[in-house]
Design a protein around this motif. Structure first.
Motif, PDB file in Angstrom:
ATOM      1  N   GLU A  71       0.952  -1.257  -0.089  1.00  0.00           N
ATOM      2  CA  GLU A  71      -0.055  -0.044   0.040  1.00  0.00           C
ATOM      3  C   GLU A  71       0.806   1.258  -0.111  1.00  0.00           C
ATOM      4  OE1 GLU A  71      -3.817   2.135   2.490  1.00  0.00           O
ATOM      5  OE2 GLU A  71      -2.608   0.405   3.444  1.00  0.00           O
ATOM      6  N   LEU A  72       0.454   2.160  -0.890  1.00  0.00           N
ATOM      7  CA  LEU A  72       1.176   3.783  -0.973  1.00  0.00           C
ATOM      8  C   LEU A  72       0.296   4.362  -0.102  1.00  0.00           C
ATOM      9  CD1 LEU A  72       3.173   5.710  -2.078  1.00  0.00           C
ATOM     10  CD2 LEU A  72       1.661   5.626  -4.089  1.00  0.00           C
ATOM     11  N   VAL A  73       0.925   5.051   0.744  1.00  0.00           N
ATOM     12  CA  VAL A  73       0.244   5.984   1.687  1.00  0.00           C
ATOM     13  C   VAL A  73       1.162   7.303   2.070  1.00  0.00           C
ATOM     14  CG1 VAL A  73      -0.773   4.073   3.116  1.00  0.00           C
ATOM     15  CG2 VAL A  73       1.430   4.900   3.984  1.00  0.00           C
ATOM     16  N   GLY A  74       0.564   8.135   2.693  1.00  0.00           N
ATOM     17  CA  GLY A  74       1.324   9.325   3.034  1.00  0.00           C
ATOM     18  C   GLY A  74       1.886  10.674   1.897  1.00  0.00           C
ATOM     19  N   VAL A  75       1.383  10.247   0.691  1.00  0.00           N
ATOM     20  CA  VAL A  75       1.971  11.280  -0.177  1.00  0.00           C
ATOM     21  C   VAL A  75       1.431  12.629   0.024  1.00  0.00           C
ATOM     22  CG1 VAL A  75       1.999  11.706  -2.574  1.00  0.00           C
ATOM     23  CG2 VAL A  75       1.639   9.493  -2.170  1.00  0.00           C
ATOM     24  N   SER A  76       2.603  13.559   0.534  1.00  0.00           N
ATOM     25  CA  SER A  76       2.387  14.553   0.585  1.00  0.00           C
ATOM     26  C   SER A  76       3.307  15.691   0.290  1.00  0.00           C
ATOM     27  CB  SER A  76       2.124  14.943   2.268  1.00  0.00           C
ATOM     28  OG  SER A  76       3.277  14.626   3.118  1.00  0.00           O
ATOM     29  N   THR A  77       2.912  16.909   0.052  1.00  0.00           N
ATOM     30  CA  THR A  77       4.147  18.000  -0.412  1.00  0.00           C
ATOM     31  C   THR A  77       3.848  19.249   0.405  1.00  0.00           C
ATOM     32  OG1 THR A  77       4.016  17.049  -2.580  1.00  0.00           O
ATOM     33  CG2 THR A  77       5.157  19.016  -2.318  1.00  0.00           C
ATOM     34  N   LEU A  78       4.956  20.134   0.704  1.00  0.00           N
ATOM     35  CA  LEU A  78       4.630  21.209   1.473  1.00  0.00           C
ATOM     36  C   LEU A  78       4.100  22.339   0.354  1.00  0.00           C
ATOM     37  CD1 LEU A  78       8.031  21.790   3.128  1.00  0.00           C
ATOM     38  CD2 LEU A  78       6.201  21.031   4.136  1.00  0.00           C
ATOM     39  N   PRO A  79       3.059  23.220   0.936  1.00  0.00           N
ATOM     40  CA  PRO A  79       2.167  23.958   0.040  1.00  0.00           C
ATOM     41  C   PRO A  79       2.934  24.792  -0.846  1.00  0.00           C
ATOM     42  CG  PRO A  79       1.496  24.244   2.420  1.00  0.00           C
ATOM     43  CD  PRO A  79       2.666  23.522   2.484  1.00  0.00           C
ATOM     44  N   GLU A  80       4.178  25.391  -0.345  1.00  0.00           N
ATOM     45  CA  GLU A  80       4.976  26.100  -1.646  1.00  0.00           C
ATOM     46  C   GLU A  80       5.320  25.273  -2.584  1.00  0.00           C
ATOM     47  OE1 GLU A  80       7.458  26.087   2.235  1.00  0.00           O
ATOM     48  OE2 GLU A  80       5.359  25.573   1.670  1.00  0.00           O
ATOM     49  N   PHE A  81       5.458  23.908  -2.528  1.00  0.00           N
ATOM     50  CA  PHE A  81       5.831  23.239  -3.637  1.00  0.00           C
ATOM     51  C   PHE A  81       5.023  22.303  -4.634  1.00  0.00           C
ATOM     52  CE2 PHE A  81       9.542  24.264  -0.795  1.00  0.00           C
ATOM     53  CZ  PHE A  81      10.396  24.436  -1.623  1.00  0.00           C
ATOM     54  N   ARG A  82       3.668  22.679  -4.091  1.00  0.00           N
ATOM     55  CA  ARG A  82       2.748  21.648  -4.747  1.00  0.00           C
ATOM     56  C   ARG A  82       2.621  22.159  -6.330  1.00  0.00           C
ATOM     57  NH1 ARG A  82      -0.942  22.433   0.271  1.00  0.00           N
ATOM     58  NH2 ARG A  82       0.060  21.037   1.811  1.00  0.00           N
ATOM     59  N   ARG A  83       2.107  21.290  -7.062  1.00  0.00           N
ATOM     60  CA  ARG A  83       1.613  21.761  -8.590  1.00  0.00           C
ATOM     61  C   ARG A  83       2.692  21.781  -9.484  1.00  0.00           C
ATOM     62  NH1 ARG A  83      -3.632  22.132  -8.420  1.00  0.00           N
ATOM     63  NH2 ARG A  83      -4.832  22.993  -6.399  1.00  0.00           N
ATOM     64  N   ARG A  84       3.783  21.039  -9.092  1.00  0.00           N
ATOM     65  CA  ARG A  84       5.147  21.010  -9.785  1.00  0.00           C
ATOM     66  C   ARG A  84       5.268  19.436 -10.213  1.00  0.00           C
ATOM     67  NH1 ARG A  84       9.829  24.348  -6.704  1.00  0.00           N
ATOM     68  NH2 ARG A  84       8.527  26.162  -5.848  1.00  0.00           N
ATOM     69  N   GLY A  85       4.383  18.557  -9.900  1.00  0.00           N
ATOM     70  CA  GLY A  85       4.615  17.105 -10.245  1.00  0.00           C
ATOM     71  C   GLY A  85       5.406  16.232  -9.265  1.00  0.00           C
ATOM     72  N   ILE A  86       5.779  17.123  -8.339  1.00  0.00           N
ATOM     73  CA  ILE A  86       6.501  16.201  -7.112  1.00  0.00           C
ATOM     74  C   ILE A  86       5.673  15.009  -6.764  1.00  0.00           C
ATOM     75  CG2 ILE A  86       7.493  16.398  -4.932  1.00  0.00           C
ATOM     76  CD1 ILE A  86       8.182  19.427  -5.577  1.00  0.00           C
ATOM     77  N   GLY A  87       4.305  15.029  -6.517  1.00  0.00           N
ATOM     78  CA  GLY A  87       3.695  13.870  -5.692  1.00  0.00           C
ATOM     79  C   GLY A  87       3.792  12.891  -6.809  1.00  0.00           C
TER      80      GLY A  87
END
Length: 278
Positions: free
Chosen positions: A202-218
């Motif tokens: 199971e893949l869990v806990g995928v999270s990104t700090l707010p200022e780095f979202r929407r860049r494809g990091i997740g």
């Protein structure tokens, strides 16, 4: 959700529910309150670490007033929110029974799966480096992982994660692993593969700090976790996508929809569902 739901495979969904149950036994204290088992984190009262799962055997969920009263009392005696997590098709009558006893739907999350060979590389993220942590890593690294994850999910602690909590996470990793995404020297994103078994992880806990979202990091971390899970012998990775945006992130890495997980809690403690932040 935009993710296309495939034909539901009841056998696979039962395997997924069994894997969730097994991992909960490995990570948390288990307290039987038939026809449920309650799972409690040793120290953290965050609702997402404390929940009940219906027992494996077939149960006709009719009058649950007495067992749910015992369940509520057990949760509240520990200062925890009475809460459920379960695969919808594995207990199709339970949702109605819970609602009749005052529980409210927190989220109906889409279960998504990615089989070996279905993973899909995603565009590289400029400057992103991904660090790998398994059970051999120092506990301090797991403490930093937990601090980052709570901050990214909007649940920052007033104090750094304790050494005991870091050791608890490291011990629970087993043959799973965690990933930390970094931009330069800054830790910005997390993901974790729970201990596997029966070819499932199971893949869990995928999270990104707010200022780095929407860049494809997740999506990059999701793909990397799947790739590594298959390298280590897994045949299928599954997850619960909390919302439509999260579903699109996981679709980019090769996941597709199959059924739903239901999260319920008592009305007294109802609050917005946790958004997977990637």
């Amino acid at each position: 959700m935009s993710a296309m739901v495939e034909s539901v495979d009841p056998v696979l969904l039962r395997r997924i529910q069994a894997r969730m149950r097994t991992v909960a036994h490995q990570q948390y204290e288990a307290v039987p309150v038939p026809p449920f088992t309650l799972f409690f984190h040793a120290s953290d009262p965050l609702p997402f670490f404390n929940y009940a799962i219906p027992d494996e055997h077939e149960v006709a969920f009719g009058d649950l007033a007495a067992p749910l009263a015992r369940l509520r009392a057990t949760f509240e005696a520990r200062g925890r929110v009475p809460r459920f997590e379960f695969v919808e098709t594995c207990a199709p009558e339970l949702a109605h029974a819970l609602e009749s006893q005052g529980f409210v739907l927190e989220n109906r999350a889409q279960i998504m799966v990615c089989g070996r060979g279905r993973e899909r590389p995603v565009p590289a993220v400029p400057g992103l480096a991904i660090e790998f942590l398994d059970a051999a890593a120092p506990p301090e690294e797991f403490g930093l992982f937990l601090d980052l994850q709570r901050l990214a999910f909007g649940f920052p602690s007033l104090t750094p994660t304790s050494r005991d909590d870091a050791l608890s996470l490291r011990d629970s990793v087993g043959d799973g692993f965690t990933l930390v995404g970094k931009i330069g020297e800054q830790r910005v994103a997390t993901a974790m593969i729970q201990p596997g078994g029966d070819g499932l992880a199971e893949l869990v806990g995928v999270s990104t700090l707010p200022e780095f979202r929407r860049r494809g990091i997740g999506a990059a971390l999701a793909y990397e976790t799947v790739r590594r899970a298959f390298e280590r012998g897994g045949s299928l990775v599954f997850l619960s996508a909390a919302d439509e945006r999260a579903g699109r992130v996981y679709e980019a890495a090769g996941f597709s929809g199959m059924g739903h997980s239901l999260f319920y809690r008592t009305r007294k403690y109802a609050e917005p569902a946790l958004e997977v932040l990637a």
